[in-house]
Scaffold this active site. Structure first.
Site, PDB file in Angstrom:
ATOM      1  N   ASN A  49       0.861  -1.352  -0.024  1.00 32.25           N
ATOM      2  CA  ASN A  49      -0.031  -0.021  -0.161  1.00 32.25           C
ATOM      3  C   ASN A  49       0.743   1.296   0.122  1.00 32.25           C
ATOM      4  OD1 ASN A  49      -2.445  -1.395  -0.113  1.00 32.25           O
ATOM      5  ND2 ASN A  49      -2.777  -1.210   2.244  1.00 32.25           N
ATOM      6  N   ARG A 379     -10.017  -4.712 -14.494  1.00 34.02           N
ATOM      7  CA  ARG A 379      -8.763  -5.451 -14.075  1.00 34.02           C
ATOM      8  C   ARG A 379      -9.246  -6.981 -14.333  1.00 34.02           C
ATOM      9  NH1 ARG A 379      -5.458  -2.161 -11.590  1.00 34.02           N
ATOM     10  NH2 ARG A 379      -6.410  -0.257 -10.218  1.00 34.02           N
ATOM     11  N   HIS A 439     -14.712   2.539 -15.527  1.00 34.99           N
ATOM     12  CA  HIS A 439     -14.737   1.622 -14.200  1.00 34.99           C
ATOM     13  C   HIS A 439     -16.027   0.984 -13.996  1.00 34.99           C
ATOM     14  CE1 HIS A 439     -13.921   1.633  -9.728  1.00 34.99           C
ATOM     15  NE2 HIS A 439     -12.919   1.076 -10.303  1.00 34.99           N
ATOM     16  N   HIS A 596     -15.104  -3.992  -0.246  1.00 37.20           N
ATOM     17  CA  HIS A 596     -15.161  -3.364  -1.641  1.00 37.20           C
ATOM     18  C   HIS A 596     -16.275  -2.995  -2.356  1.00 37.20           C
ATOM     19  CE1 HIS A 596     -13.903  -3.185  -6.077  1.00 37.20           C
ATOM     20  NE2 HIS A 596     -12.914  -2.708  -5.331  1.00 37.20           N
TER      21      HIS A 596
END
Length: 700
Positions: A49, A379, A439, A596
Site C-alpha cells: 500500500n 482488471r 470503471h 469493496h
C-alpha cells in the site's frame, strides 16, 4: 520541525486520511487475535500500500512542488506543508511496521519458523547453501560497474538492489573506492530455506540478499568488497498520455509503460548503516536528497505475502479456509436464463462463488439463441475464464464487444495482452472514451426468444476477476428487468459510439449525471427530514473525498437526516461536529477480506431505495470515469442489501469509528462502559453464516 496544526477544521485531508487507513491495516498485523500468518500478510499489505501511495500520490505532490505550485487544497494544505506532514507520519508508520516485524519474527520462531542472519548459520549449513547459490542464484546475477566508461545503469522502480563498494587488491584503503550495483533477482524466492540443524525440526530461512552478500566476492574477482548495502528506489508511476493525439491508444500506452521505467525518483530506501560513499553515489545519480528513508531491517516487506502463501502446512496459523457456496438460485439448474426470467438474483462474494458469473457467461457463449454479448473489463485475472468465454462466443459467430480499460493502473500490460487475444478471436475491442477511465462493471447478453429479444444483465460493484473475488467483498445483480436492460444497451452505445448523454430510466452514470442524481437523493432526504417524514442515508464505499459531496452531506445533517457512512479507506468528512455533522457517523471495517462493495440506501419517506454501484464518492469517480449506479427493484434483494449494511453497522470487533478530531478508535474502545457486556459481532464472520443459510432479513 513540528507538524503544522490542522489548517481547516471542516475537512480531513485525503492523503492524511489514507495514512490513517494504512495504519488500520497495520493494526491488523499487530492484533494478537488474528492468526499469525494472517498478521504476516497484513504486514506485507502495509508495504505494498505504501509503495503505491509513494509512487502515485507523493509523486504527484512532488511534481507540484517542482512546478512551483503553492495553492492550498480545500482542506487547507499547500503541497509543501502536506508533503512535510506525510513524510513525518509515514516515517513513524515505517518505524512501527518494523517494530511489528520483530515481534512477529519472535512469534514465528516459537512456531519453529526462524529468519536467521547468515552469520548465525553453522559452518555445515553455510557449506550446504553454497550449491544453491552457485546453481540457482549466481547464473542470474549481473554485476553492473559504474565508472567513466560505464554510466549508471537503469534502476527499476520498487526492485531490490545491492550497492557494492570495492577496492582493488593491493590498493591503498584511503583511495576512492570502486562502485557497482547488483539487482536481487525478483523471480527467486526472497526467503530461502536453509538445511536444518542437526536434530532440529525447526525451519530456518535467510534472505536472498544476505545469501548474495555472503558470496559477493564471486562476482568481483580481483577486488575486495568494502561494503554491500541493499537499497530500493521508488519512481513516479503515473502515466502521462496524450489521448487526443494518440492514433492508437494501445500503442501509446505501451510506449508510456516503457517510459515509466525512467519515472522521476520519489523515494530512496537504504538499510541502516549504508556506506557513506555509496549513499552519495545514489543520491547524486537519482537527484534525491530529502526523501531518503533509512530502514532498520529488510527493505521491502512485500515478500512476506509470498512466504505466508507458499508455506506448506501450519494451517493452525491461518484463517479456516472459506469454501464459497454456489448461489442457491442457480445450483439446481443449468438454465441461467430460465431462472432470470422468473426473478432477479443477488450474489455476495467471496461468500458466494464467482463461478456463477463465469458459468453464466459460458452458457451465453454456447447458447445458439444468444445474439450479442457486451462487457466492460477493468482488471482481469491472469488466467481468466471470462476472457476465454468471450473469445469462444466470438469464434461461434456471436457479436461480442469488450470495453477494455487499458489505463487501469499497474494492470496496463495484462489488459493489453487480453485485448489482443480478444481481437484475434474476433471480438470488437473498444478502449473507452477519450479522457475517461471505464470503471463500470456491467455485462449485457442479448438473446432471441419466442416473444422477441430479451436482455440479461449483470451489474457488479467489483471487477470481473476470479482471483480478487475470493479476497474482496462485492455484490452482483443478475436481472432481466426490461428497464435495466434498455439502460444497459444505451450505456454500451455511449461507450462504443457517438450517442448523446441519455435520460436514464434507472441508472445513474458518471460523469454525466450520477453526481447530480446523488445530490438529488441526498436533498430529498433533507426535505423529508424537514417535513417530519422518515429520512435516513446509509452509504457503504471505499473512499469519500469529493468536497461538494461532503458539503451536501453536511447540509443533510443540518436538516436532521441520520447519516451512517461505512467508508473503508479515505474519508474527508468530519463527523460529529456541532452544527455541521451532528447526525453523521463514519466507520471503517478492516478484516480478513477487503471491504469493496458500494451500496447506497435512501429512506425515501418510508419507501426505501437501495443502489449498488462501481463508484466511490471521489472526484475522479464522479467526474473523470465512466461509472454506474444501479437500483435494485426486487424487494427481497433490497432486503438482502439492507442486511449487508446492517452487518457493517453492528460490527463491534473489526469496526473503527471516526471521531471528530480525525482519529479512529475501535467500536469497543469508544463504548468502554458497555464493552464488558457487549456481545462480539464480527460482520464478515456473520456474513458467512447468513449466506450459507440465506437467513436474510431487513432490520436495523
Amino acid at each position: 520541525m513540528q507538524e503544522p496544526k490542522m489548517t481547516n477544521a471542516v475537512y480531513i485531508n485525503r492523503d492524511l486520511s489514507w495514512i490513517e487507513f494504512n495504519r488500520r491495516v497495520l493494526e491488523e498485523a499487530q492484533d494478537p487475535t488474528t492468526p499469525l500468518l494472517e498478521r504476516i500478510k497484513f504486514l506485507s499489505i502495509v508495504s505494498t500500500n505504501l509503495d503505491e501511495f509513494m509512487s502515485v500520490r507523493v509523486a504527484g505532490i512532488t511534481d507540484q512542488l517542482k512546478a512551483g505550485y503553492a495553492k492550498k487544497d480545500f482542506t487547507g494544505y499547500t503541497p509543501e506543508g502536506l508533503l512535510r506532514r506525510i513524510m513525518k507520519r509515514t516515517g513513524k508508520m515505517v518505524q512501527e511496521q518494523y517494530k511489528t516485524l520483530r515481534e512477529l519474527s519472535r512469534a514465528l520462531a516459537k512456531e519453529g519458523l526462524i529468519f536467521t542472519d547468515y552469520d548465525d548459520l553453522t559452518a555445515s549449513q553455510k557449506k550446504q547453501m553454497d550449491p544453491y547459490f552457485h546453481d540457482f542464484v549466481f547464473p542470474v546475477l549481473t554485476p553492473m560497474a559504474v565508472d567513466q566508461s560505464r554510466p549508471f545503469p537503469l534502476v527499476h522502480s520498487l526492485h531490490l538492489y545491492l550497492a557494492v563498494t570495492l577496492l582493488r587488491e593491493g590498493d591503498d584503503p584511503e583511495e576512492e573506492p570502486y562502485f557497482a550495483i547488483v539487482q536481487v533477482p525478483s523471480n527467486l524466492p526472497r526467503a530461502v530455506q536453509v538445511p536444518s540443524r542437526a536434530n532440529s525440526a525447526k525451519r530456518e530461512y535467510v534472505l536472498l540478499e544476505d545469501l548474495i552478500e555472503e558470496h559477493i566476492q564471486s562476482l568481483f574477482a580481483g577486488y575486495i568488497p568494502v561494503s554491500v548495502d541493499p537499497f530500493r528506489l521508488t519512481r513516479n508511476a503515473d502515466l502521462t498520455l496524450d489521448e487526443e493525439g494518440a492514433e492508437d491508444l494501445l500503442e501509446e500506452i505501451e510506449k508510456e509503460l516503457k517510459r515509466r521505467r525512467w519515472g522521476s525518483p520519489v523515494r530512496l530506501e537504504v538499510r541502516k548503516g549504508f556506506h557513506p560513499y555509496a549513499l552519495e553515489m545514489l543520491k547524486e545519480e537519482f537527484e534525491i536528497e530529502d526523501n531518503v528513508i533509512e530502514i532498520d531491517g529488510p527493505i521491502d516487506l512485500s515478500y512476506l505475502m509470498r512466504f505466508a502463501l507458499a508455506l506448506p502446512g501450519f494451517d493452525h496459523l491461518r484463517y479456516p479456509k472459506l469454501e464459497p457456496v454456489y448461489p442457491r438460485e442457480f445450483d439446481e439448474t443449468d438454465d441461467f436464463f430460465g431462472v432470470l426470467r422468473a426473478r432477479d438474483v443477488l450474489t455476495y462474494h467471496p461468500y458466494e462463488s464467482f463461478e456463477a458469473v463465469s458459468d453464466f457467461l459460458d452458457q451465453a457463449s454456447e447458447d445458439p439463441q444468444v445474439m450479442a454479448i457486451k462487457m466492460t473489463l477493468y482488471r482481469v485475472s491472469g488466467n481468466s475464464s471470462i476472457v476465454r468465454s468471450l473469445a469462444k462466443a466470438a469464434e461461434a459467430g456471436k457479436q461480442v464487444t469488450a470495453v477494455v480499460e487499458l489505463k487501469a493502473r499497474f494492470d496496463e500490460e495484462r489488459n493489453i495482452a487480453w485485448a489482443r487475444q480478444l481481437e484475434k478471436a474476433g471480438c470488437h475491442v473498444v478502449y473507452g472514451l477519450v479522457g475517461l477511465k471505464t470503471h463500470a462493471k456491467i455485462l449485457l447478453v442479448v438473446r432471441q426468444e419466442q416473444d422477441g429479444l430479451r436482455r440479461y444483465v449483470h451489474v457488479g460493484t467489483g471487477n470481473y476477476n476470479d482471483n480478487t473475488a475470493r479476497l474482496y467483498t462485492d455484490v452482483g445483480l443478475f436481472t432481466s428487468h426490461p428497464v435495466i436492460g434498455e439502460d444497459a444497451s444505451v450505456l454500451f452505445n455511449e461507450m462504443t459510439g457517438y450517442s448523446a448523454p441519455h435520460d436514464w430510466q434507472a441508472f445513474g452514470v458518471a460523469p454525466t449525471d450520477m453526481k447530480t442524481k446523488l445530490f438529488e437523493l441526498i436533498a430529498r432526504e433533507a426535505d423529508n427530514a424537514a417535513a417530519g417524514k422518515p429520512a435516513r442515508i446509509i452509504a457503504k464505499m471505499n473512499s469519500l473525498s469529493h468536497q461538494e459531496m461532503v458539503d451536501k452531506l453536511y447540509d443533510a445533517s443540518r436538516a436532521g437526516v441520520p447519516i451512517d457512512l461505512i467508508v473503508r479507506g479515505v474519508c474527508c468528512l468530519k463527523p460529529g461536529v456541532a452544527g455541521r455533522s451532528d447526525t453523521i457517523t463514519v466507520r471503517s471495517i478492516v478484516d480478513r477480506f477487503l471491504e469493496h462493495s458500494r451500496i447506497f440506501y435512501f429512506e425515501n419517506g418510508g419507501d426505501p431505495q437501495v443502489w449498488l454501484s462501481s463508484a466511490d464518492w471521489m472526484t475522479r469517480n464522479l467526474t473523470r470515469r465512466i461509472e454506474l449506479m444501479c437500483p435494485v427493484f426486487d424487494p427481497h434483494l433490497r432486503d438482502m442489501l439492507i442486511q449487508i449494511l446492517r452487518l457493517s453497522l453492528n460490527d463491534n470487533v473489526k469496526a473503527r469509528v471516526l471521531l471528530s478530531n480525525g482519529q479512529y478508535v475501535r467500536e469497543s474502545e469508544r463504548a468502554e462502559a458497555q464493552a464488558a457486556a457487549m456481545t462480539p459481532f464480527r460482520s464478515q464472520f456473520e456474513a458467512m453464516d447468513i449466506v450459507t443459510w440465506k437467513k436474510w432479513r431487513a432490520t436495523f
